[in-house]
Design a protein around this motif. Structure first.
Motif, PDB file in Angstrom:
ATOM      1  N   LEU A 181      -3.633  -4.609   3.238  1.00 47.68           N
ATOM      2  CA  LEU A 181      -3.270  -4.438   4.641  1.00 47.68           C
ATOM      3  C   LEU A 181      -4.011  -3.243   5.231  1.00 47.68           C
ATOM      4  O   LEU A 181      -3.851  -2.108   4.772  1.00 47.68           O
ATOM      5  CB  LEU A 181      -1.763  -4.237   4.784  1.00 47.68           C
ATOM      6  CG  LEU A 181      -1.263  -4.032   6.219  1.00 47.68           C
ATOM      7  CD1 LEU A 181      -1.503  -5.294   7.053  1.00 47.68           C
ATOM      8  CD2 LEU A 181       0.218  -3.668   6.233  1.00 47.68           C
ATOM      9  N   ASN A 182      -4.802  -3.506   6.257  1.00 48.70           N
ATOM     10  CA  ASN A 182      -5.542  -2.448   6.937  1.00 48.70           C
ATOM     11  C   ASN A 182      -5.401  -2.569   8.450  1.00 48.70           C
ATOM     12  O   ASN A 182      -6.316  -2.205   9.200  1.00 48.70           O
ATOM     13  CB  ASN A 182      -7.034  -2.507   6.552  1.00 48.70           C
ATOM     14  CG  ASN A 182      -7.264  -2.184   5.096  1.00 48.70           C
ATOM     15  OD1 ASN A 182      -6.958  -1.080   4.651  1.00 48.70           O
ATOM     16  ND2 ASN A 182      -7.798  -3.142   4.347  1.00 48.70           N
ATOM     17  N   GLU A 183      -4.250  -3.079   8.888  1.00 46.01           N
ATOM     18  CA  GLU A 183      -4.015  -3.241  10.325  1.00 46.01           C
ATOM     19  C   GLU A 183      -2.539  -3.023  10.622  1.00 46.01           C
ATOM     20  O   GLU A 183      -1.724  -2.837   9.716  1.00 46.01           O
ATOM     21  CB  GLU A 183      -4.426  -4.648  10.756  1.00 46.01           C
ATOM     22  CG  GLU A 183      -3.687  -5.760   9.996  1.00 46.01           C
ATOM     23  CD  GLU A 183      -4.156  -7.142  10.390  1.00 46.01           C
ATOM     24  OE1 GLU A 183      -4.285  -7.385  11.607  1.00 46.01           O
ATOM     25  OE2 GLU A 183      -4.384  -7.976   9.483  1.00 46.01           O
ATOM     26  N   ARG A 184      -2.199  -3.050  11.904  1.00 42.58           N
ATOM     27  CA  ARG A 184      -0.817  -2.871  12.319  1.00 42.58           C
ATOM     28  C   ARG A 184      -0.214  -4.229  12.656  1.00 42.58           C
ATOM     29  O   ARG A 184      -0.785  -5.001  13.429  1.00 42.58           O
ATOM     30  CB  ARG A 184      -0.742  -1.939  13.533  1.00 42.58           C
ATOM     31  CG  ARG A 184      -1.235  -0.522  13.224  1.00 42.58           C
ATOM     32  CD  ARG A 184      -1.081   0.395  14.426  1.00 42.58           C
ATOM     33  NE  ARG A 184      -1.470   1.760  14.103  1.00 42.58           N
ATOM     34  CZ  ARG A 184      -1.380   2.779  14.948  1.00 42.58           C
ATOM     35  NH1 ARG A 184      -0.903   2.577  16.178  1.00 42.58           N
ATOM     36  NH2 ARG A 184      -1.752   3.988  14.567  1.00 42.58           N
TER      37      ARG A 184
ATOM     38  N   THR B  85       3.353   3.762   1.429  1.00 41.53           N
ATOM     39  CA  THR B  85       3.306   5.214   1.252  1.00 41.53           C
ATOM     40  C   THR B  85       4.379   5.936   2.043  1.00 41.53           C
ATOM     41  O   THR B  85       4.522   7.146   1.925  1.00 41.53           O
ATOM     42  CB  THR B  85       1.922   5.754   1.665  1.00 41.53           C
ATOM     43  OG1 THR B  85       1.614   5.292   2.986  1.00 41.53           O
ATOM     44  CG2 THR B  85       0.854   5.270   0.701  1.00 41.53           C
ATOM     45  N   GLY B  86       5.138   5.209   2.840  1.00 40.66           N
ATOM     46  CA  GLY B  86       6.237   5.832   3.563  1.00 40.66           C
ATOM     47  C   GLY B  86       7.049   4.817   4.340  1.00 40.66           C
ATOM     48  O   GLY B  86       6.530   3.781   4.759  1.00 40.66           O
ATOM     49  N   LEU B  87       8.335   5.115   4.496  1.00 43.37           N
ATOM     50  CA  LEU B  87       9.234   4.315   5.325  1.00 43.37           C
ATOM     51  C   LEU B  87       9.837   5.241   6.371  1.00 43.37           C
ATOM     52  O   LEU B  87      10.335   6.322   6.041  1.00 43.37           O
ATOM     53  CB  LEU B  87      10.361   3.700   4.493  1.00 43.37           C
ATOM     54  CG  LEU B  87      10.122   2.359   3.820  1.00 43.37           C
ATOM     55  CD1 LEU B  87      11.355   1.980   3.001  1.00 43.37           C
ATOM     56  CD2 LEU B  87       9.806   1.287   4.835  1.00 43.37           C
ATOM     57  N   GLU B  88       9.818   4.784   7.623  1.00 47.74           N
ATOM     58  CA  GLU B  88      10.291   5.637   8.711  1.00 47.74           C
ATOM     59  C   GLU B  88      11.125   4.811   9.691  1.00 47.74           C
ATOM     60  O   GLU B  88      10.766   3.682  10.033  1.00 47.74           O
ATOM     61  CB  GLU B  88       9.089   6.244   9.440  1.00 47.74           C
ATOM     62  CG  GLU B  88       9.450   7.203  10.545  1.00 47.74           C
ATOM     63  CD  GLU B  88       8.217   7.788  11.215  1.00 47.74           C
ATOM     64  OE1 GLU B  88       8.371   8.712  12.037  1.00 47.74           O
ATOM     65  OE2 GLU B  88       7.096   7.310  10.925  1.00 47.74           O
TER      66      GLU B  88
ATOM     67  N   ARG C  79       9.434   1.275  10.045  1.00 52.17           N
ATOM     68  CA  ARG C  79       7.968   1.222   9.942  1.00 52.17           C
ATOM     69  C   ARG C  79       7.573   1.506   8.502  1.00 52.17           C
ATOM     70  O   ARG C  79       7.919   2.553   7.938  1.00 52.17           O
ATOM     71  CB  ARG C  79       7.321   2.245  10.871  1.00 52.17           C
ATOM     72  CG  ARG C  79       5.797   2.334  10.755  1.00 52.17           C
ATOM     73  CD  ARG C  79       5.234   3.167  11.889  1.00 52.17           C
ATOM     74  NE  ARG C  79       5.472   2.484  13.174  1.00 52.17           N
ATOM     75  CZ  ARG C  79       5.406   3.108  14.358  1.00 52.17           C
ATOM     76  NH1 ARG C  79       5.139   4.409  14.419  1.00 52.17           N
ATOM     77  NH2 ARG C  79       5.617   2.419  15.471  1.00 52.17           N
ATOM     78  N   ALA C  80       6.857   0.559   7.901  1.00 49.07           N
ATOM     79  CA  ALA C  80       6.324   0.731   6.555  1.00 49.07           C
ATOM     80  C   ALA C  80       4.846   1.070   6.671  1.00 49.07           C
ATOM     81  O   ALA C  80       4.072   0.303   7.248  1.00 49.07           O
ATOM     82  CB  ALA C  80       6.517  -0.545   5.736  1.00 49.07           C
ATOM     83  N   ALA C  81       4.469   2.227   6.134  1.00 50.81           N
ATOM     84  CA  ALA C  81       3.077   2.673   6.208  1.00 50.81           C
ATOM     85  C   ALA C  81       2.353   2.330   4.913  1.00 50.81           C
ATOM     86  O   ALA C  81       2.899   2.510   3.813  1.00 50.81           O
ATOM     87  CB  ALA C  81       3.022   4.177   6.450  1.00 50.81           C
TER      88      ALA C  81
ATOM     89  N   ALA D 240      -4.442   3.124   7.359  1.00 44.42           N
ATOM     90  CA  ALA D 240      -4.551   2.220   8.501  1.00 44.42           C
ATOM     91  C   ALA D 240      -3.485   1.128   8.538  1.00 44.42           C
ATOM     92  O   ALA D 240      -3.254   0.518   9.583  1.00 44.42           O
ATOM     93  CB  ALA D 240      -5.946   1.568   8.512  1.00 44.42           C
ATOM     94  N   GLY D 241      -2.828   0.829   7.421  1.00 39.29           N
ATOM     95  CA  GLY D 241      -1.861  -0.258   7.377  1.00 39.29           C
ATOM     96  C   GLY D 241      -0.488   0.150   7.875  1.00 39.29           C
ATOM     97  O   GLY D 241      -0.020   1.257   7.602  1.00 39.29           O
ATOM     98  N   GLN D 242       0.170  -0.757   8.577  1.00 39.01           N
ATOM     99  CA  GLN D 242       1.491  -0.447   9.123  1.00 39.01           C
ATOM    100  C   GLN D 242       2.201  -1.745   9.481  1.00 39.01           C
ATOM    101  O   GLN D 242       1.601  -2.661  10.036  1.00 39.01           O
ATOM    102  CB  GLN D 242       1.331   0.424  10.373  1.00 39.01           C
ATOM    103  CG  GLN D 242       2.601   0.757  11.103  1.00 39.01           C
ATOM    104  CD  GLN D 242       2.311   1.611  12.328  1.00 39.01           C
ATOM    105  OE1 GLN D 242       1.814   2.738  12.224  1.00 39.01           O
ATOM    106  NE2 GLN D 242       2.578   1.058  13.506  1.00 39.01           N
TER     107      GLN D 242
END
Length: 434
Positions: free
Chosen positions: A29-32, A215-218, A225-227, A231-233
Motif C-alpha cells: 500500500l502506497n496510497e490513501r 506503523t500506527g493507528l490513530e 486511520r491506519a498508517a 505514503a500508505g494510509q
C-alpha cells in the motif's frame, strides 16, 4: 497515536511453502484509501472476516505486514479439529446452560466452516476429512478419551472408542492403550487454504495489500486511520486486528496477553507404499493426549508430518538438533520409517491465552480484536471470522461466541521464557516417554 514496533520472524523452508498453490497477486500500500472496515492480518481470521463482510456488501481493506499466511496460518500442521481445549460438559459448567451451549455449538461447527468454504468457493486446497484420532498414551489418558467420546456423543456426534488393537491398526503404531475418534475432523494444506481464502476474498471485492506493515493507528473523528510506511494510509469506520501469535505493540498490552509458544514440525520424504499403507491407512489425522502433545498426519504428497512443542526460543533453521526430539518421536512411534530421510523442518507460533479460550476485545470504540487460537486455529479462526463479520454488520453481540473482555497480561511477562521452560520441563517428566 499507537506505534507498532518492528517484529520480524524468520521463515524456515517448510513443506507447505514447497507444495502450496501460488499466492494471489498483491502489492504494497502506497496510497490513501477509505473503507468501511480495515483488517490487520491476512491469516485465517482476517481473511475469513474480510470474505464474509465483503459478501454482505461491506467495503474492506486487508493489510498484511508480510505475505498471506506468513504467520501461523501458513506454518501449522493443517489439522482441522472441532472443539476447544475444554469438553462440552466443562464449558456448560463454566458458562451456564445457555451461553455454554452456544459456545459448544460454535466450537463443534469449526471444522464444518472450513470444509464448507472449500466446497462453496471451489478452493484449490488438498484436503481430507476422515476424522481425528486422539491416542491415549497412559491408562489415565485412556479414561480421558472415554470421557471425551461420551461427552461429544451426548452432543449428537458419532464418536467411537477404539481398543488397543484397532488404535494400532488405524494409527500404525502400538504405543497407545486405546483412543477415540471424532469423525468431523480432517486435514488441509494450510498455506494453500490461506492463499485460496485470500483469492476468494479478493474475488468478493476485498482490497488486499501485503508487505504493508501498519506503523500506527490513530483515532480520526468517528473512525480510525491506519498508517503504512511513509505514503500508505487507510481511513475506516472500524478496525479489526487479527494478528494472533504474531502480535506485537500495535495495541497496548495485546502481545503480553498471550504466550506465543513455538510449534515445531518435521516432514519426511514421500513414504514408499509399503510404509505408507501401514501409517494412518484410512486417512485420519491424529494428536495424542500428552500435555506436550504430538500431532501427525500424512499429507497429500505422501509424507509423514510430525509436530510438537520444543524450545521456547526462536529456533535456528541451521540447527537440525532443534527438531531432533520430533525425529526421535517418529522413530519410536513408527519404526517402519527407519532409513527414510526428513526433508523439511519448520516452526510457527501458537497464541495461548491465560484461560486457554479464544478472546475477543473491544478496547476502544470501533476496534475489535481477535486473539487466541490455542493450536486449533484452522477451524477456530475460520469460524471466528464468520461470527465477527456477522457482529460487525448487525451489531448483535449474540453473534459472538465469547463476550468481549478486557486485555489482561500474563504476570511477570518478561520472565515468561523462564517459567514456561520450567512448565515444559515438568510436562516432559510427567508425560512419560513415547
Amino acid at each position: 497515536m499507537l506505534i507498532m514496533s518492528p517484529n520480524y520472524f524468520p521463515l524456515q523452508p517448510s513443506l507447505w511453502a514447497a507444495t502450496a498453490v501460488a499466492p494471489p497477486p498483491s502489492t504494497s500500500l502506497n496510497e490513501r484509501l477509505k473503507a468501511d472496515v480495515v483488517i490487520i492480518g491476512a491469516g485465517y481470521c482476517g481473511l475469513s472476516t474480510a470474505l464474509h463482510l465483503a459478501e454482505q456488501g461491506v467495503n474492506v481493506v486487508v493489510l498484511e505486514a508480510e505475505e498471506v499466511g506468513f504467520g501461523g496460518s501458513g506454518r501449522n500442521g493443517g489439522q482441522v479439529i472441532p472443539g476447544l481445549k475444554f469438553d462440552p460438559s466443562e464449558l456448560l459448567k463454566q458458562f451456564g446452560e445457555k451461553r455454554g451451549q452456544e459456545l459448544v455449538d460454535f466450537a463443534g461447527s469449526t471444522a464444518d466452516a472450513v470444509f464448507d468454504l472449500i466446497d462453496r468457493h471451489g478452493l484449490d486446497v488438498p484436503h481430507v476429512r476422515k476424522g481425528w484420532i486422539q491416542g491415549a498414551h497412559t491408562t489415565d489418558a485412556l479414561k480421558l478419551a472415554e470421557r471425551r467420546a461420551k461427552d461429544w456423543a451426548a452432543q449428537g456426534v458419532a464418536t467411537r472408542l477404539l481398543d488397543r488393537d484397532e488404535t494400532a491398526r488405524l494409527l500404525g503404531t502400538s504405543k497407545y492403550y486405546g483412543s477415540w475418534v471424532d469423525p468431523r475432523a480432517g486435514g488441509v494444506q494450510p498455506l494453500s487454504y490461506a492463499r485460496e481464502l485470500a483469492r476468494a476474498a479478493i474475488g468478493a471485492g476485498v482490497r488486499l495489500f501485503t508487505r504493508s506493515r501498519v506503523t500506527g493507528l490513530e483515532r480520526v473523528g468517528q473512525g480510525w486511520r491506519a498508517a503504512v510506511g511513509a505514503a500508505g494510509q487507510v481511513d475506516a469506520e472500524r478496525v479489526v486486528i487479527c494478528t494472533n501469535g504474531y502480535s506485537d505493540d500495535l495495541w497496548p498490552d495485546l502481545r503480553k496477553s498471550i504466550i506465543n509458544a513455538n510449534s515445531f514440525q518435521v516432514a519426511t520424504a514421500p513414504l514408499p507404499e509399503s510404509v505408507r499403507s501401514s501409517i494412518l491407512p484410512e486417512g485420519h489425522v491424529s494428536s495424542d493426549a500428552r500435555n506436550l502433545l504430538l500431532y501427525y498426519r500424512i499429507d497429500h504428497t505422501g509424507r509423514l508430518l510430525m509436530g510438537g512443542r520444543g524450545t521456547f526460543q526462536e529456533p535456528d533453521p541451521t540447527r537440525v538438533d532443534h527438531w531432533s526430539h520430533l525425529e526421535a518421536a517418529v522413530a519410536k512411534l513408527f519404526p517402519q520409517t527407519a532409513g527414510i530421510p526428513f526433508e523439511y523442518r519448520w516452526c510457527g507460533h501458537v497464541a495461548v491465552t491465560r484461560d486457554y479460550l479464544p478472546h475477543l476485545h473491544e478496547p476502544a470504540p470501533g476496534v475489535l480484536i481477535d486473539i487466541g487460537c490455542q493450536g486449533r486455529g484452522v477451524g477456530l479462526q475460520t469460524r471466528m471470522g464468520q461470527a465477527m463479520a456477522r457482529y460487525l454488520v448487525t451489531g448483535d453481540r449474540d453473534a459472538l461466541p465469547v463476550v468481549p473482555s478486557g486485555i489482561h497480561t500474563f504476570p511477570l511477562y518478561g520472565l515468561r521464557r523462564l517459567y514456561i521452560s520450567a512448565v515444559i520441563g515438568w510436562y516432559r517428566l510427567t508425560d512419560g516417554g513415547v
